[in-house]
Design a protein around this motif. Structure first.
Motif, PDB file in Angstrom:
ATOM      1  N   GLU A   1       0.833  -1.215  -0.036  1.00 45.21           N
ATOM      2  CA  GLU A   1      -0.057  -0.048   0.018  1.00 45.21           C
ATOM      3  C   GLU A   1       0.708   1.368  -0.032  1.00 45.21           C
ATOM      4  OE1 GLU A   1      -3.234   0.191   3.088  1.00 45.21           O
ATOM      5  OE2 GLU A   1      -3.611  -1.921   2.638  1.00 45.21           O
ATOM      6  N   VAL A   2       1.897   1.176   0.735  1.00 44.31           N
ATOM      7  CA  VAL A   2       3.008   2.658   0.850  1.00 44.31           C
ATOM      8  C   VAL A   2       4.098   2.402  -0.214  1.00 44.31           C
ATOM      9  CG1 VAL A   2       2.242   2.730   3.112  1.00 44.31           C
ATOM     10  CG2 VAL A   2       4.390   1.281   2.552  1.00 44.31           C
ATOM     11  N   GLY A   3       3.907   1.450  -1.287  1.00 46.14           N
ATOM     12  CA  GLY A   3       4.870   1.463  -2.365  1.00 46.14           C
ATOM     13  C   GLY A   3       6.259   0.889  -2.079  1.00 46.14           C
ATOM     14  N   LEU A   4       6.413  -0.075  -1.042  1.00 50.23           N
ATOM     15  CA  LEU A   4       7.569  -0.767  -0.831  1.00 50.23           C
ATOM     16  C   LEU A   4       7.241  -2.240  -0.989  1.00 50.23           C
ATOM     17  CD1 LEU A   4       8.326   0.869   2.508  1.00 50.23           C
ATOM     18  CD2 LEU A   4       9.551   1.597   0.492  1.00 50.23           C
ATOM     19  N   ASN A   5       8.877  -2.764  -1.392  1.00 51.79           N
ATOM     20  CA  ASN A   5       8.769  -4.312  -1.860  1.00 51.79           C
ATOM     21  C   ASN A   5       8.636  -5.128  -0.502  1.00 51.79           C
ATOM     22  OD1 ASN A   5       9.068  -3.593  -4.619  1.00 51.79           O
ATOM     23  ND2 ASN A   5      11.291  -3.287  -4.241  1.00 51.79           N
ATOM     24  N   GLN A   6       8.046  -6.290  -0.654  1.00 50.45           N
ATOM     25  CA  GLN A   6       7.874  -7.250   0.397  1.00 50.45           C
ATOM     26  C   GLN A   6       9.211  -7.583   1.189  1.00 50.45           C
ATOM     27  OE1 GLN A   6       5.414 -10.373  -0.418  1.00 50.45           O
ATOM     28  NE2 GLN A   6       3.493  -9.161  -1.148  1.00 50.45           N
ATOM     29  N   ASP A   7      10.468  -7.695   0.091  1.00 46.81           N
ATOM     30  CA  ASP A   7      11.570  -8.029   0.863  1.00 46.81           C
ATOM     31  C   ASP A   7      12.036  -7.216   1.939  1.00 46.81           C
ATOM     32  OD1 ASP A   7      12.499  -5.719  -0.651  1.00 46.81           O
ATOM     33  OD2 ASP A   7      13.766  -6.996  -1.979  1.00 46.81           O
ATOM     34  N   SER A   8      11.197  -5.821   2.326  1.00 44.30           N
ATOM     35  CA  SER A   8      11.637  -5.122   3.309  1.00 44.30           C
ATOM     36  C   SER A   8      11.335  -5.431   4.719  1.00 44.30           C
ATOM     37  CB  SER A   8      10.717  -3.795   3.028  1.00 44.30           C
ATOM     38  OG  SER A   8      11.127  -3.041   1.793  1.00 44.30           O
ATOM     39  N   LEU A   9      10.531  -6.791   4.702  1.00 42.46           N
ATOM     40  CA  LEU A   9      10.335  -7.254   5.913  1.00 42.46           C
ATOM     41  C   LEU A   9      11.404  -7.794   6.537  1.00 42.46           C
ATOM     42  CD1 LEU A   9       7.088  -9.451   4.710  1.00 42.46           C
ATOM     43  CD2 LEU A   9       7.088  -7.218   6.279  1.00 42.46           C
ATOM     44  N   GLU A  10      12.306  -8.128   6.050  1.00 44.19           N
ATOM     45  CA  GLU A  10      13.775  -8.867   6.736  1.00 44.19           C
ATOM     46  C   GLU A  10      14.562  -7.739   6.752  1.00 44.19           C
ATOM     47  OE1 GLU A  10      13.792 -11.667   7.934  1.00 44.19           O
ATOM     48  OE2 GLU A  10      11.634 -12.189   7.198  1.00 44.19           O
ATOM     49  N   LYS A  11      14.473  -6.486   6.383  1.00 39.79           N
ATOM     50  CA  LYS A  11      15.398  -5.266   6.658  1.00 39.79           C
ATOM     51  C   LYS A  11      15.388  -4.463   7.997  1.00 39.79           C
ATOM     52  CE  LYS A  11      16.087  -4.796   1.647  1.00 39.79           C
ATOM     53  NZ  LYS A  11      16.083  -3.712   0.594  1.00 39.79           N
ATOM     54  N   PHE A  12      16.427  -3.892   8.358  1.00 39.49           N
ATOM     55  CA  PHE A  12      16.469  -3.066   9.499  1.00 39.49           C
ATOM     56  C   PHE A  12      16.252  -1.478   9.037  1.00 39.49           C
ATOM     57  CE2 PHE A  12      18.402  -6.962  10.925  1.00 39.49           C
ATOM     58  CZ  PHE A  12      17.699  -7.026  12.470  1.00 39.49           C
ATOM     59  N   PRO A  13      15.657  -0.538   9.931  1.00 38.55           N
ATOM     60  CA  PRO A  13      15.463   0.779   9.688  1.00 38.55           C
ATOM     61  C   PRO A  13      16.676   1.515   8.789  1.00 38.55           C
ATOM     62  CG  PRO A  13      14.364   0.247  11.825  1.00 38.55           C
ATOM     63  CD  PRO A  13      15.291  -0.941  11.345  1.00 38.55           C
ATOM     64  N   HIS A  14      17.764   1.149   9.470  1.00 37.95           N
ATOM     65  CA  HIS A  14      19.282   1.750   9.021  1.00 37.95           C
ATOM     66  C   HIS A  14      19.325   1.546   7.315  1.00 37.95           C
ATOM     67  CE1 HIS A  14      20.875  -2.018   9.870  1.00 37.95           C
ATOM     68  NE2 HIS A  14      21.730  -1.571   8.724  1.00 37.95           N
ATOM     69  N   GLU A  15      18.692   0.506   6.687  1.00 41.60           N
ATOM     70  CA  GLU A  15      18.895   0.231   5.384  1.00 41.60           C
ATOM     71  C   GLU A  15      17.852   0.980   4.274  1.00 41.60           C
ATOM     72  OE1 GLU A  15      19.587  -4.238   4.869  1.00 41.60           O
ATOM     73  OE2 GLU A  15      18.623  -4.483   6.794  1.00 41.60           O
ATOM     74  N   PHE A  16      16.959   1.982   5.133  1.00 40.98           N
ATOM     75  CA  PHE A  16      15.928   2.756   4.318  1.00 40.98           C
ATOM     76  C   PHE A  16      16.581   4.067   4.420  1.00 40.98           C
ATOM     77  CE2 PHE A  16      13.976  -1.204   5.613  1.00 40.98           C
ATOM     78  CZ  PHE A  16      13.372  -1.601   4.475  1.00 40.98           C
ATOM     79  N   SER A  17      16.121   4.790   3.288  1.00 41.35           N
ATOM     80  CA  SER A  17      16.079   6.409   3.221  1.00 41.35           C
ATOM     81  C   SER A  17      14.978   6.799   4.137  1.00 41.35           C
ATOM     82  CB  SER A  17      16.037   6.792   1.833  1.00 41.35           C
ATOM     83  OG  SER A  17      14.583   6.765   1.435  1.00 41.35           O
ATOM     84  N   GLY A  18      15.357   8.330   4.304  1.00 46.64           N
ATOM     85  CA  GLY A  18      14.364   8.974   5.140  1.00 46.64           C
ATOM     86  C   GLY A  18      12.861   8.726   4.714  1.00 46.64           C
ATOM     87  N   GLY A  19      12.713   8.893   3.619  1.00 49.45           N
ATOM     88  CA  GLY A  19      11.146   9.047   2.698  1.00 49.45           C
ATOM     89  C   GLY A  19      10.692   7.438   3.019  1.00 49.45           C
ATOM     90  N   GLN A  20      11.727   6.387   2.930  1.00 49.66           N
ATOM     91  CA  GLN A  20      11.251   5.221   2.915  1.00 49.66           C
ATOM     92  C   GLN A  20      10.873   4.897   4.342  1.00 49.66           C
ATOM     93  OE1 GLN A  20      14.757   3.274   1.114  1.00 49.66           O
ATOM     94  NE2 GLN A  20      13.461   2.636  -0.584  1.00 49.66           N
ATOM     95  N   ARG A  21      11.663   5.306   5.330  1.00 51.73           N
ATOM     96  CA  ARG A  21      11.250   5.062   6.769  1.00 51.73           C
ATOM     97  C   ARG A  21       9.995   5.778   6.951  1.00 51.73           C
ATOM     98  NH1 ARG A  21      17.236   5.641   7.614  1.00 51.73           N
ATOM     99  NH2 ARG A  21      16.846   7.871   8.134  1.00 51.73           N
ATOM    100  N   GLN A  22       9.630   6.792   6.578  1.00 51.28           N
ATOM    101  CA  GLN A  22       8.510   7.411   7.037  1.00 51.28           C
ATOM    102  C   GLN A  22       7.190   6.693   6.186  1.00 51.28           C
ATOM    103  OE1 GLN A  22       7.111   9.117   9.232  1.00 51.28           O
ATOM    104  NE2 GLN A  22       7.622  11.106   8.914  1.00 51.28           N
ATOM    105  N   ARG A  23       7.380   6.230   5.003  1.00 51.61           N
ATOM    106  CA  ARG A  23       6.390   5.416   4.628  1.00 51.61           C
ATOM    107  C   ARG A  23       6.061   4.166   5.175  1.00 51.61           C
ATOM    108  NH1 ARG A  23       5.147   5.641  -1.163  1.00 51.61           N
ATOM    109  NH2 ARG A  23       6.360   7.434  -1.959  1.00 51.61           N
ATOM    110  N   ILE A  24       7.297   3.548   6.139  1.00 50.18           N
ATOM    111  CA  ILE A  24       7.200   2.405   7.034  1.00 50.18           C
ATOM    112  C   ILE A  24       6.343   3.018   8.288  1.00 50.18           C
ATOM    113  CG2 ILE A  24       8.443   0.754   8.452  1.00 50.18           C
ATOM    114  CD1 ILE A  24      10.552   0.768   6.104  1.00 50.18           C
ATOM    115  N   CYS A  25       6.502   4.051   8.607  1.00 51.46           N
ATOM    116  CA  CYS A  25       5.813   4.720   9.944  1.00 51.46           C
ATOM    117  C   CYS A  25       4.109   4.677   9.422  1.00 51.46           C
ATOM    118  CB  CYS A  25       6.339   5.856  10.483  1.00 51.46           C
ATOM    119  SG  CYS A  25       8.037   5.432  11.221  1.00 51.46           S
ATOM    120  N   ILE A  26       4.060   5.151   8.300  1.00 49.47           N
ATOM    121  CA  ILE A  26       2.540   5.308   7.908  1.00 49.47           C
ATOM    122  C   ILE A  26       2.033   4.025   7.756  1.00 49.47           C
ATOM    123  CG2 ILE A  26       0.939   6.043   6.047  1.00 49.47           C
ATOM    124  CD1 ILE A  26       3.220   8.216   5.369  1.00 49.47           C
TER     125      ILE A  26
END
Length: 338
Positions: A151-176
């Motif tokens: 829904e927020v435009g990220l890939n499902q492989d993001s499930l196994e990653k940690f926050p530091h592996e994302f950009s600021g915009g991607q992290r905010q999408r995760i928070c949403i």
């Protein structure tokens, strides 16, 4: 102000209602001694938020925006006034029922990196709210996490990653996505794009608008950036020193600002067209110590009269649901109608 829009405008029961909210903090003495005084962070604020509505709350840093939303979320208790959710007074609810209700009101904070645990995988972070509110099994929670990422435009492989592996915009999408995990009725965004660059801001705002169109969720969008608030909001409330000084529909407020503080804020908004720049309103330094009884803005207001320093202004409807806390502005409206 009972509502920025009337109930008839939405044909629904308000989700959140605030009635004469106040919050006073004590300023501590040296080394934990006696209180040196009190600061009224929120003062006599009333508003209503309806399904599908986006209410923008704007004002300079320190005006009480964040304290107000924490009161609306009941993260802190008001010193006076009431907060109602679907007609229920939050102060009267037992802890168990209040916790149950919290799934309906979620928040996205300003700093996405501080909002996520650096040791927790994204899949676990998204599944956690689902499990806390006992909405299903862990397997169902992880399936929900995959849906949210999509829904927020990220890939499902993001499930196994940690926050530091994302950009600021991607992290905010995760928070949403995490805020949406429990299907809330109200989403509160506290300066959620202010730490991002302009292009990423636009992506996040468009994402929030898309989510609202699809779910009819209500949003309270808090910001000091009028350009962002204008893009996303339906109605706008302007805060100054803990009070709402003006509130109206977006178009009405930008085309016909009434309060001198609102006019000053709008004059400072940069214009992309150098030939159509607004004339800047330069305010004098505020002299809060000189204003004991009256309007807190009187010390820096270019329209102030002698009585402004003596009589506290009330928030009144200047016509067509345009509320303003300024007797001078209201008097000018009355004259124009004669």
């Amino acid at each position: 102000m009972s509502a920025i829009k009337t109930q008839d405008a939405f044909q629904a029961q308000p989700l959140i209602e605030a009635h004469n909210l106040e919050k006073t903090f004590s300023t501590g003495g040296l080394f934990g001694g006696r209180s040196a005084g009190q600061v009224k962070a929120v003062n006599d604020v009333s508003l209503s938020v309806f399904p599908g509505q986006t209410l923008g709350i704007v004002g300079e840093s320190g005006c009480g925006k964040s304290t107000l939303i924490r009161l609306l979320l009941y993260l802190i208790r008001p010193s006076a006034g009431r907060v109602l959710f679907l007609g229920k007074d939050l102060s009267a609810l037992p802890k168990k029922e209040l916790r149950k209700l919290r799934r309906n009101i979620q928040i996205v904070f300003q700093d996405p990196f501080a909002s996520l645990s650096p040791r927790q995988k994204i899949g676990d972070a998204l599944a956690e709210p689902f499990l806390i509110h006992r909405l299903g099994s862990r397997k169902e929670a992880l399936e929900r996490a995959k849906e949210l990422l999509s829904e927020v435009g990220l890939n499902q492989d993001s499930l196994e990653k940690f926050p530091h592996e994302f950009s600021g915009g991607q992290r905010q999408r995760i928070c949403i996505a995490r805020a949406l995990a429990v299907n809330p009725k109200v989403l509160v965004c506290d300066e959620c794009v202010s730490a991002l660059d302009v292009s990423v801001q636009a992506q996040i705002i468009n994402l929030l608008m898309k989510i609202q169109r699809e779910t009819n969720i209500a949003m309270i969008f808090v910001s000091h950036d009028l350009r962002v608030v204008r893009h996303i909001s339906m109605d706008i409330a302007v805060m100054h020193q803990g009070r709402i000084v003006e509130a109206a529909e977006k178009k009405e407020l930008f085309q016909n600002p009434l309060h001198p503080y609102t006019k000053a804020l709008l004059s400072a908004v940069p214009s992309p067209d150098p030939e159509h720049r607004r004339q800047r309103t330069i305010l004098t330094a505020e002299k809060n110590g000189d204003v004991v009884l009256g309007c807190p803005f009187a010390g820096s207001c270019l329209m102030a009269r002698a009585e402004c320093a003596l009589t506290p202004p009330t928030l009144e409807d200047g016509g067509t649901g345009h509320f303003v806390r300024c007797p001078v502005a209201l008097a000018e409206i009355s004259k124009s109608r004669l």
